[in-house]
Design a protein around this motif. Sequence first.
Motif, PDB file in Angstrom:
ATOM      1  N   PHE A   1      18.984   4.116 -31.027  1.00  0.00           N
ATOM      2  CA  PHE A   1      17.594   4.533 -31.229  1.00  0.00           C
ATOM      3  C   PHE A   1      17.444   6.045 -31.080  1.00  0.00           C
ATOM      4  N   TRP A   2      17.980   6.592 -29.998  1.00  0.00           N
ATOM      5  CA  TRP A   2      17.813   8.028 -29.771  1.00  0.00           C
ATOM      6  C   TRP A   2      18.634   8.865 -30.742  1.00  0.00           C
ATOM      7  N   SER A   3      19.778   8.339 -31.181  1.00  0.00           N
ATOM      8  CA  SER A   3      20.531   9.053 -32.216  1.00  0.00           C
ATOM      9  C   SER A   3      19.696   9.148 -33.479  1.00  0.00           C
ATOM     10  N   GLY A   4      18.994   8.057 -33.816  1.00  0.00           N
ATOM     11  CA  GLY A   4      18.120   8.062 -34.983  1.00  0.00           C
ATOM     12  C   GLY A   4      16.987   9.052 -34.825  1.00  0.00           C
ATOM     13  N   MET A   5      16.362   9.051 -33.642  1.00  0.00           N
ATOM     14  CA  MET A   5      15.266   9.984 -33.366  1.00  0.00           C
ATOM     15  C   MET A   5      15.737  11.442 -33.492  1.00  0.00           C
ATOM     16  N   MET A   6      16.921  11.688 -32.943  1.00  0.00           N
ATOM     17  CA  MET A   6      17.451  13.057 -32.958  1.00  0.00           C
ATOM     18  C   MET A   6      17.769  13.496 -34.384  1.00  0.00           C
ATOM     19  N   GLU A   7      18.182  12.543 -35.225  1.00  0.00           N
ATOM     20  CA  GLU A   7      18.444  12.859 -36.625  1.00  0.00           C
ATOM     21  C   GLU A   7      17.152  13.338 -37.299  1.00  0.00           C
ATOM     22  N   ILE A   8      16.048  12.657 -37.000  1.00  0.00           N
ATOM     23  CA  ILE A   8      14.756  13.086 -37.557  1.00  0.00           C
ATOM     24  C   ILE A   8      14.396  14.474 -37.014  1.00  0.00           C
ATOM     25  N   ALA A   9      14.546  14.620 -35.686  1.00  0.00           N
ATOM     26  CA  ALA A   9      14.204  15.901 -35.053  1.00  0.00           C
ATOM     27  C   ALA A   9      15.038  17.039 -35.638  1.00  0.00           C
TER      28      ALA A   9
END
Lengths: 169, 192
Positions: B50-58
């Motif tokens: 989940f956080w890897s995905g969020m960081m990709e967006i960021a």
Amino acid sequence: MSLIVPLIVLVIVFTGIFRKIPVFEVFCQGALKGLNTILTITPTLIGLITSVTMLRESGALDFLTVIITPLAEQLGFPAEIVPVAILRPISGGGSTALLIDVFEHYGPDSFAGKIVSVMAGSTETTFYAVTLYFGSIGIKKIRHTLIAGLAADLTAVIFSVLTVRLFLI
Amino acid sequence: MLNYIWAFMMLIAFISSIFLGKTESVSDSVISGATSAVELLFSIIGIICFWSGMMEIADKSGITKGIAKVFSPVLTKLFKNVDKNSDAMRYISLNISANLMGLGNAATPLGLNAMKELKSINHNKNEATDDMVMFVVLNTASLQLIPTTLCAYRSKYGSYAPFEIIPCVWLTSVVALTVAVIVAKLFFLKKG
């Protein structure tokens, strides 16, 4: 306090929306990278956690506790905190279990309870971080990382006793 | 060194189990330890992805560049050989900000990426660089501003003031971190 995490998520997603980024697709690409991360750290973690569990079950740490406790008491450290201090750099889960043990027996607001709280809050599982980060990129020559990490842990033990004594009694 | 530490831990476990009569529990722990490692991995897959995905967006939307800028004055002093506009520096500052916010599971993949970048800066050699040591040392200390899990445990076990330990935690963290950085720096000098 409980708003922080959802807020961070919202800010990230909506900044993406405003910048015209296909947020869900990008999220999935990133999540896939996360899965790769898990795969890379799997062998490292299995190796480390098995050896730590063996060490914990062998009684070696209890033995160390028995030796260190009289020394610690002479320095004005309560005996109850010694097992937590020893296990803290080695095992996150194990030291949390001992922390809760102290809370149950002496209460979180007791002298020992406050000290173990400060100790837990100001340190990380040193062995875990060292093995995980170096293991993931295949580096075995870690030079003085462990010494610096353990020096910080020892400092944290001493200062958790000192600060609680100074400010919280 | 990692090889020796790992081997040594198992040797100590073996010897002390014989002397302390714990051979059976050590024998069990070989299986249960490996199993619990997999359980741990399984329990963090969701959060890490989940956080890897969020960081990709960021990352794609430029948030991460902004965060990197905020930290770069301090970080360029700690990491001598990392260019302040490099990917390595970006991952390092993201890892540190995730740690500050108490998102340990978001910090891990970022930290692993930082290590990968640091290794490629060093032409993929197999020895730790000063910057790698510094980075891992920072991650062995706790940077978390509000130890939420800890305070939750305190309140669950009947604390009258679960948050009162926070100033002591900060003071202790700062001192411990300073000691870690000083020890790391001293060794760098010795080598150079």
